[in-house]
Scaffold this active site. Sequence first.
Site, short mmCIF file in Angstrom:
data_model
loop_
_atom_site.label_atom_id
_atom_site.label_comp_id
_atom_site.label_asym_id
_atom_site.label_seq_id
_atom_site.Cartn_x
_atom_site.Cartn_y
_atom_site.Cartn_z
N GLU A 132 0.05 2.06 -6.14
CA GLU A 132 -0.39 3.15 -7.01
C GLU A 132 -0.52 4.36 -6.11
O GLU A 132 -1.45 4.46 -5.31
CB GLU A 132 -1.71 2.77 -7.69
CG GLU A 132 -2.02 3.63 -8.91
CD GLU A 132 -2.82 4.86 -8.54
OE1 GLU A 132 -2.20 5.96 -8.46
OE2 GLU A 132 -4.03 4.74 -8.35
N CYS B 75 -5.74 10.79 -8.63
CA CYS B 75 -4.29 10.81 -8.77
C CYS B 75 -3.88 11.12 -10.20
O CYS B 75 -2.76 11.59 -10.44
CB CYS B 75 -3.70 9.47 -8.34
SG CYS B 75 -4.40 8.06 -9.21
N LYS C 120 -9.22 -3.88 2.88
CA LYS C 120 -9.56 -2.79 3.79
C LYS C 120 -9.97 -1.58 2.95
O LYS C 120 -9.13 -0.95 2.30
CB LYS C 120 -8.38 -2.41 4.69
CG LYS C 120 -8.79 -1.42 5.80
CD LYS C 120 -7.63 -0.60 6.30
CE LYS C 120 -7.30 0.55 5.41
NZ LYS C 120 -8.39 1.58 5.30
N GLU D 242 0.05 17.63 -4.68
CA GLU D 242 -1.13 17.09 -5.36
C GLU D 242 -2.35 17.86 -4.85
O GLU D 242 -2.72 17.75 -3.68
CB GLU D 242 -1.26 15.60 -5.06
CG GLU D 242 -2.23 14.89 -5.97
CD GLU D 242 -2.15 13.38 -5.82
OE1 GLU D 242 -2.58 12.68 -6.75
OE2 GLU D 242 -1.64 12.89 -4.79
#
Length: 487
Positions: A259, A293, A183, A390
Amino acid sequence: MSESERERAIIAAVPKGSFIGGAWHEATESFAVEDPSTGKILCQVADGTPADGAAALDAAVRAQPRWAAVPPRDRGEILRRAFELLMARQEDLAWLMTLEMGKPLAESRGEIAYAAEFFRWFSEEAVRIDGGYAVAPNGRGRFLVMRQPVGPALLITPWNFPMAMGTRKIGPAVAAGCTMVLKPAPQTPLSMLALAGILQEAGLPDGVLNVVPTTRAGEVVEPLLRGGRVRKLSFTGSTAVGRKLLAQCADYVVRASMELGGNAPFIVFDDADLDAAVEGAMLAKMRNIGEACTAANRFYVHERVAPAFAERLAARMGALKLGRGVEPGVEVGPLIDAGAREKVASLVADARKRGAQLLVGGTSLDGPGYFYRPTVLLDVSADARMRHTEIFGPVAPINTFETEDEVIAAANDTEYGLVAYVYTRDLGRSLRVSERLETGMVGLNQGIVSNPASPFGGVKESGLGREGGRVGIDEFLETKYVAIAPP
């Protein structure tokens, strides 16, 4: 051919349906794929339903026994051919990525090469799946250890590296002998749809890879995880979503690799080569417009060198050229959407309200697209939201430190633990700090850590498992032990 004609031709060449059992399937509904540099619609893509997800898993389950029996060399050769096709079509694939994601063409070309390397690496690992044979310690029997594919895998990829995050998962799954349902992120489905066609052309049998683009992730994914037929989940995305997926995996004890988010510290000691540190900071912060990330999220610079470092970094950041990624000389593209830009602007406003000094940037661009100027802030307070969030944008917050213990404590003061960057010329300090940092990866005097031949992943709430390197294929293999009676 004009630029606009080329763009239309590249978009038109990509299938827009779900790829299930080796065939393309249209859907009754569709969703728009937007060019973030203009806000205009590039095309419509089939919006997969739970029924499409179930059909894709049906195809993967049917194909699993046959695919697991394919010789490792043959599986590796398919990956090698796919590597060569990716490189042969690097320019068109780079244009496609830039159109749907926004990053400059130079970075998109680099990502295609990086993505292709996962196929080359795992084409070589396919024939190195090993086992073992040993005599029992008491001599009364033998141990046989074999490694087999874990079975059908569900792969979920993010929008920020739309090709590389796919090949990083597909490569080891193919090499190990696992079938897949993938996906892609709805913001950037085109790269994965193009890749499905390339793998089919490279000889991947029908049903081994199935791709279902959808805007209804929860409706499509949850039934697959709770049905007992998916045996492996590999997810790249936010920690919040990762937690939910892990809960869904629990009922059927689905193996999971994750992750997840990051909050990377970038540490500059007073003995560092400042030119190298600034260059590394530009790579660690501005790769992919800061939407990574692994992006440096918190800069800690020794108080003796902080003024010089901040001045140089602000000058470099302020000189970057913004614009559409397909235009010559552009170094910074747009953020992925309006929400991403609003988040960055809100974090900067919050930091400034709490006393941070603005050195450069700090504003959005007028006009179409979701652009935000590269920004450097100094003395960001501990209670500022960006210190604990983040950022996922082109913002570098700088704080100073005095001692090694102080900066290690600050760097580790987060629930995340993906990567850290350290600049120092002291060998002893290099080893000490690398060992003490609570991260899965450390960039020592370099601003990029990603490499297909190395294990990528984090600790704490940044994830589970590793992708890439020699251990990357382990995530898709089960170990079976056979006890043999004495001969």
